[in-house]
Design a protein around this motif. Structure first.
Motif, mmCIF file in Angstrom:
data_model
loop_
_atom_site.group_PDB
_atom_site.id
_atom_site.type_symbol
_atom_site.label_atom_id
_atom_site.label_comp_id
_atom_site.label_asym_id
_atom_site.label_seq_id
_atom_site.Cartn_x
_atom_site.Cartn_y
_atom_site.Cartn_z
ATOM 1 N N PRO A 1 0.256 4.693 -0.825
ATOM 2 C CA PRO A 1 0.181 3.565 -1.756
ATOM 3 C C PRO A 1 1.316 3.607 -2.777
ATOM 4 C CG PRO A 1 -1.546 5.163 -2.211
ATOM 5 C CD PRO A 1 -0.921 5.579 -0.921
ATOM 6 N N PRO A 2 1.752 2.458 -3.250
ATOM 7 C CA PRO A 2 2.896 2.401 -4.173
ATOM 8 C C PRO A 2 2.665 3.118 -5.488
ATOM 9 C CG PRO A 2 1.822 0.248 -3.988
ATOM 10 C CD PRO A 2 1.247 1.110 -2.923
ATOM 11 N N GLU B 1 12.354 -3.324 3.724
ATOM 12 C CA GLU B 1 12.261 -4.725 3.325
ATOM 13 C C GLU B 1 10.816 -5.174 3.130
ATOM 14 O OE1 GLU B 1 13.685 -9.165 4.947
ATOM 15 O OE2 GLU B 1 14.412 -7.319 5.900
ATOM 16 N N ILE B 2 9.913 -4.629 3.938
ATOM 17 C CA ILE B 2 8.517 -5.066 3.914
ATOM 18 C C ILE B 2 7.713 -4.418 2.790
ATOM 19 C CG2 ILE B 2 6.332 -5.050 5.200
ATOM 20 C CD1 ILE B 2 8.244 -7.113 6.233
ATOM 21 N N LYS C 1 3.863 -4.414 -1.871
ATOM 22 C CA LYS C 1 3.559 -3.875 -3.206
ATOM 23 C C LYS C 1 3.106 -4.975 -4.163
ATOM 24 C CE LYS C 1 5.632 -1.239 -7.013
ATOM 25 N NZ LYS C 1 6.862 -0.565 -7.499
ATOM 26 N N ASP C 2 3.689 -6.155 -4.024
ATOM 27 C CA ASP C 2 3.336 -7.275 -4.906
ATOM 28 C C ASP C 2 1.972 -7.872 -4.582
ATOM 29 O OD1 ASP C 2 5.774 -7.010 -6.211
ATOM 30 O OD2 ASP C 2 6.789 -8.477 -4.926
ATOM 31 N N CYS C 3 1.367 -7.466 -3.450
ATOM 32 C CA CYS C 3 0.092 -8.053 -3.021
ATOM 33 C C CYS C 3 -1.102 -7.118 -3.213
ATOM 34 C CB CYS C 3 0.169 -8.451 -1.542
ATOM 35 S SG CYS C 3 1.450 -9.647 -1.136
ATOM 36 N N VAL C 4 -0.844 -5.903 -3.704
ATOM 37 C CA VAL C 4 -1.931 -4.926 -3.772
ATOM 38 C C VAL C 4 -2.169 -4.467 -5.207
ATOM 39 C CG1 VAL C 4 -1.463 -4.121 -1.435
ATOM 40 C CG2 VAL C 4 -0.390 -2.951 -3.365
ATOM 41 N N HIS C 5 -3.349 -3.895 -5.410
ATOM 42 C CA HIS C 5 -3.694 -3.330 -6.716
ATOM 43 C C HIS C 5 -4.215 -1.910 -6.520
ATOM 44 C CE1 HIS C 5 -7.468 -5.021 -5.102
ATOM 45 N NE2 HIS C 5 -8.052 -3.992 -5.688
ATOM 46 N N ARG C 6 -4.192 -1.131 -7.549
ATOM 47 C CA ARG C 6 -4.607 0.261 -7.455
ATOM 48 C C ARG C 6 -6.114 0.361 -7.220
ATOM 49 N NH1 ARG C 6 -2.227 5.120 -11.072
ATOM 50 N NH2 ARG C 6 -3.462 6.830 -10.203
ATOM 51 N N VAL D 1 -7.259 -3.055 -0.703
ATOM 52 C CA VAL D 1 -6.561 -3.022 -1.994
ATOM 53 C C VAL D 1 -5.837 -4.331 -2.296
ATOM 54 C CG1 VAL D 1 -6.281 -0.530 -1.983
ATOM 55 C CG2 VAL D 1 -4.515 -1.972 -0.936
ATOM 56 N N GLY D 2 -5.981 -5.316 -1.409
ATOM 57 C CA GLY D 2 -5.363 -6.599 -1.705
ATOM 58 C C GLY D 2 -5.058 -7.417 -0.471
ATOM 59 N N THR D 3 -4.836 -8.695 -0.676
ATOM 60 C CA THR D 3 -4.396 -9.613 0.379
ATOM 61 C C THR D 3 -3.285 -10.471 -0.195
ATOM 62 O OG1 THR D 3 -6.013 -11.295 -0.253
ATOM 63 C CG2 THR D 3 -6.674 -9.710 1.451
ATOM 64 N N GLY D 4 -2.513 -11.090 0.661
ATOM 65 C CA GLY D 4 -1.439 -11.938 0.163
ATOM 66 C C GLY D 4 -0.561 -12.452 1.281
ATOM 67 N N GLU D 5 0.344 -13.342 0.929
ATOM 68 C CA GLU D 5 1.301 -13.894 1.881
ATOM 69 C C GLU D 5 2.707 -13.780 1.315
ATOM 70 O OE1 GLU D 5 0.473 -17.873 2.984
ATOM 71 O OE2 GLU D 5 -1.467 -17.430 3.915
ATOM 72 N N PHE D 6 3.682 -13.595 2.202
ATOM 73 C CA PHE D 6 5.081 -13.626 1.794
ATOM 74 C C PHE D 6 5.914 -14.151 2.955
ATOM 75 C CE2 PHE D 6 3.701 -9.244 2.754
ATOM 76 C CZ PHE D 6 4.423 -8.990 3.916
#
Length: 264
Positions: A198-199, A230-231, A236-241, A247-252
């Motif tokens: 994890p970041p 690159e990925i 990292k911008d889509c997850v939380h600690r 830990v998260g969902t998102g699109e890019f």
């Protein structure tokens, strides 16, 4: 791994499962070991009697035998002369199934019979060693997921983590191996699986946070220039600690080899 080796491994696994008469998962590795009439036991890396016995089968002293095992980080070993699989006694139980399947892979592939024995024990070329391990891993995956049976089950699902987790439970496998198998052996579409630290964890024993970068065949054809470097920042911008679980969902948006952009 060339196509001929790939096909030969699939054929051997398919024949084995048919002989055992297993139609539904999970496949019990203890049953496979019994069917193949392989002995299985455990060894202690600090037990000198184990290495003293093993050195008679290898053209090395007991001290060098121990060094070889530690050097390649072996958690298990198949002994061809005795047709016996020995597992590291310190290996966590959840890993027993995969490492046993891996050693069965060495046993099923005829060219692996002299692996780590004789004069190859110290001088085995790193690239050749990696090739042997890749072949054994592929065989372990084909065996654990019962060849095309997993593909049939996976094609009946939509690609999402919940369905991958459901298949993990059904086949009694690890999350990592199930994710890899799903990406590589299910839907004919661009998919990418990444296993990383994890970041929010700065320290890692790996040089990169990315441990496994697993693209599907279609992903490699369409996004051949995309890398983990690159990925991972996009993820990292889509997850939380969190301590565990999702830990998260998102699109890019990522660009393919032809300059077209796709939501991921």
């Amino acid at each position: 791994m060339d196509q001929q080796t790939h096909d030969d491994i699939e054929k051997r696994v398919r024949r084995l499962i048919k002989e055992m008469g297993v139609r539904e998962p999970p496949l019990n590795m203890a049953d496979v070991v019994a069917h193949l009439e392989i002995d299985q036991s455990f060894y202690d890396i600090n037990d000198p009697t184990f290495f003293d016995g093993l050195r008679h089968k290898m053209k090395l002293g007991a001290f060098k035998v121990k060094g070889v095992l530690q050097k390649v980080g072996m958690q298990a070993l198949w002994l061809p002369q005795e047709d016996r699989i020995v597992l590291d006694a310190a290996l966590p139980k959840p890993k027993h199934k995969w490492v046993t399947a891996h050693e069965i892979g060495h046993r099923l592939i005829p060219t692996h019979r002299h692996f780590l024995f004789g004069d190859t024990a110290e001088t085995l070329d790193p690239e050749y060693h990696e090739m042997l391990e890749q072949e054994a891993n592929y065989c372990a995956s084909a065996l654990t997921f019962m060849g095309k049976k997993f593909t049939i089950d996976a094609l009946d699902t939509l690609p999402c983590w919940e369905n991958i987790h459901s298949l993990q439970t059904r086949y009694e496998t690890s999350a990592t191996s199930t994710l890899r198998r799903y990406v590589e052996h299910s839907h004919n579409r661009p998919m990418l699986g990444i296993v990383s630290t994890p970041p929010w964890k700065n320290e890692t024993e790996h040089k990169s946070r990315c441990r496994y970068f697993v693209p599907s065949r279609q992903f490699k054809l369409r996004f051949s220039k995309i890398s983990s470097d690159e990925i991972l920042p996009l993820i990292k911008d889509c997850v939380h600690r969190a301590r565990g679980g999702p830990v998260g969902t998102g699109e890019f948006i990522i660009g393919d080899d032809w300059g077209k952009h796709t939501n991921s």
